[in-house]
Design a protein around this motif. Structure first.
Motif, PDB file in Angstrom:
ATOM      1  N   LEU A  12     -36.473  10.139 -13.134  1.00  0.00           N
ATOM      2  CA  LEU A  12     -35.922  11.617 -13.629  1.00  0.00           C
ATOM      3  C   LEU A  12     -34.313  11.847 -13.282  1.00  0.00           C
ATOM      4  O   LEU A  12     -33.839  12.292 -14.126  1.00  0.00           O
ATOM      5  N   LEU A  16     -31.620  12.456 -16.013  1.00  0.00           N
ATOM      6  CA  LEU A  16     -30.866  13.578 -16.013  1.00  0.00           C
ATOM      7  C   LEU A  16     -29.370  13.313 -16.139  1.00  0.00           C
ATOM      8  O   LEU A  16     -28.474  13.926 -16.657  1.00  0.00           O
ATOM      9  N   ARG A 134     -43.349  12.559 -21.563  1.00  0.00           N
ATOM     10  CA  ARG A 134     -42.858  13.680 -20.976  1.00  0.00           C
ATOM     11  C   ARG A 134     -41.254  13.668 -20.646  1.00  0.00           C
ATOM     12  O   ARG A 134     -40.618  14.517 -21.228  1.00  0.00           O
ATOM     13  N   LEU A 135     -40.847  12.611 -20.189  1.00  0.00           N
ATOM     14  CA  LEU A 135     -39.420  12.443 -19.712  1.00  0.00           C
ATOM     15  C   LEU A 135     -38.558  12.477 -21.237  1.00  0.00           C
ATOM     16  O   LEU A 135     -37.628  13.231 -21.217  1.00  0.00           O
ATOM     17  N   ARG A 136     -39.014  11.570 -22.058  1.00  0.00           N
ATOM     18  CA  ARG A 136     -38.249  11.489 -23.406  1.00  0.00           C
ATOM     19  C   ARG A 136     -38.361  12.722 -23.883  1.00  0.00           C
ATOM     20  O   ARG A 136     -37.274  12.783 -24.662  1.00  0.00           O
ATOM     21  N   VAL A 137     -39.220  13.433 -24.272  1.00  0.00           N
ATOM     22  CA  VAL A 137     -38.954  14.781 -24.940  1.00  0.00           C
ATOM     23  C   VAL A 137     -38.094  15.634 -24.201  1.00  0.00           C
ATOM     24  O   VAL A 137     -37.405  16.053 -24.784  1.00  0.00           O
ATOM     25  N   MET A 138     -38.188  15.789 -22.784  1.00  0.00           N
ATOM     26  CA  MET A 138     -37.266  16.773 -22.270  1.00  0.00           C
ATOM     27  C   MET A 138     -35.975  16.368 -22.371  1.00  0.00           C
ATOM     28  O   MET A 138     -35.057  17.029 -22.790  1.00  0.00           O
ATOM     29  N   LEU A 139     -35.487  14.743 -22.455  1.00  0.00           N
ATOM     30  CA  LEU A 139     -34.209  14.549 -22.316  1.00  0.00           C
ATOM     31  C   LEU A 139     -33.653  14.418 -23.924  1.00  0.00           C
ATOM     32  O   LEU A 139     -32.551  15.015 -24.268  1.00  0.00           O
ATOM     33  N   THR A 140     -34.471  14.167 -24.841  1.00  0.00           N
ATOM     34  CA  THR A 140     -34.274  14.511 -26.250  1.00  0.00           C
ATOM     35  C   THR A 140     -33.659  15.879 -26.852  1.00  0.00           C
ATOM     36  O   THR A 140     -32.845  15.953 -27.416  1.00  0.00           O
ATOM     37  N   VAL A 141     -34.465  16.654 -26.013  1.00  0.00           N
ATOM     38  CA  VAL A 141     -34.464  18.145 -26.459  1.00  0.00           C
ATOM     39  C   VAL A 141     -32.890  18.625 -26.170  1.00  0.00           C
ATOM     40  O   VAL A 141     -32.060  19.024 -26.827  1.00  0.00           O
ATOM     41  N   VAL A 142     -32.358  18.209 -24.985  1.00  0.00           N
ATOM     42  CA  VAL A 142     -31.232  18.328 -24.506  1.00  0.00           C
ATOM     43  C   VAL A 142     -30.058  17.553 -25.254  1.00  0.00           C
ATOM     44  O   VAL A 142     -29.017  18.221 -25.649  1.00  0.00           O
TER      45      VAL A 142
END
Length: 153
Positions: A12, A16, A134-142
């Motif tokens: 994580l 980030l 879950r990690l990849r979705v979060m990072l990709t959105v940003v």
């Protein structure tokens, strides 16, 4: 493979941290004052859209390697498909991000969308950790939000 759905803290934090150049790209594009100040010490490739394109190219290539690593867990025909799919992000970015144009930015963003689809595929095949998507979705959105900023009129 563990069934723990929690994203490991090192993954994580490093994920980030990998957003910092994208956020910097967006910030220096939105703020000419910040870009001017930073431009006193940094070359142009570390400001505005340039840093987002450069870093995005590095990350898509890196992620091809990650997918290749996931492919090592596959067997038989699935392994061949997984290895073949794993090289797509690197080939995509090599062939489509050729300059600092809006087209290259759009192609880079499309590469990240495609990467997310590959992440979902590898997750569905059980090759990625259960927390991976879950990690990849979060990072990709940003990433996509940051890449969209220079495309605004």
């Amino acid at each position: 493979m563990s069934n723990d759905r929690r994203i490991p803290r090192p993954a994580l934090l490093l994920g980030l941290a990998g957003l910092i150049p994208f956020l910097w790209s967006a910030a220096t594009h939105l703020s000419p004052a910040l870009a001017g100040w930073a431009g006193q010490w940094l070359p142009p490739m570390f400001l505005g859209a340039y840093v987002g394109l450069t870093w995005g190219t590095v990350i898509l290539s890196f992620m091809s390697g990650v997918l290749w690593g996931f492919a090592t867990k596959a067997e038989g025909r699935e392994a061949g498909v997984a290895y073949a799919l794993s090289v797509i992000p690197a080939l995509w970015v090599f062939c489509t991000v050729t300059d600092a144009s809006a087209n290259s930015t759009i192609f880079l963003a499309a590469g990240f969308v495609g990467l997310l689809l590959l992440d979902a595929t590898y997750s569905a095949w059980g090759l990625a950790p259960v927390w991976w998507l879950r990690l990849r979705v979060m990072l990709t959105v940003v990433v996509l939000a940051c890449l969209a900023i220079p495309l605004q009129a």
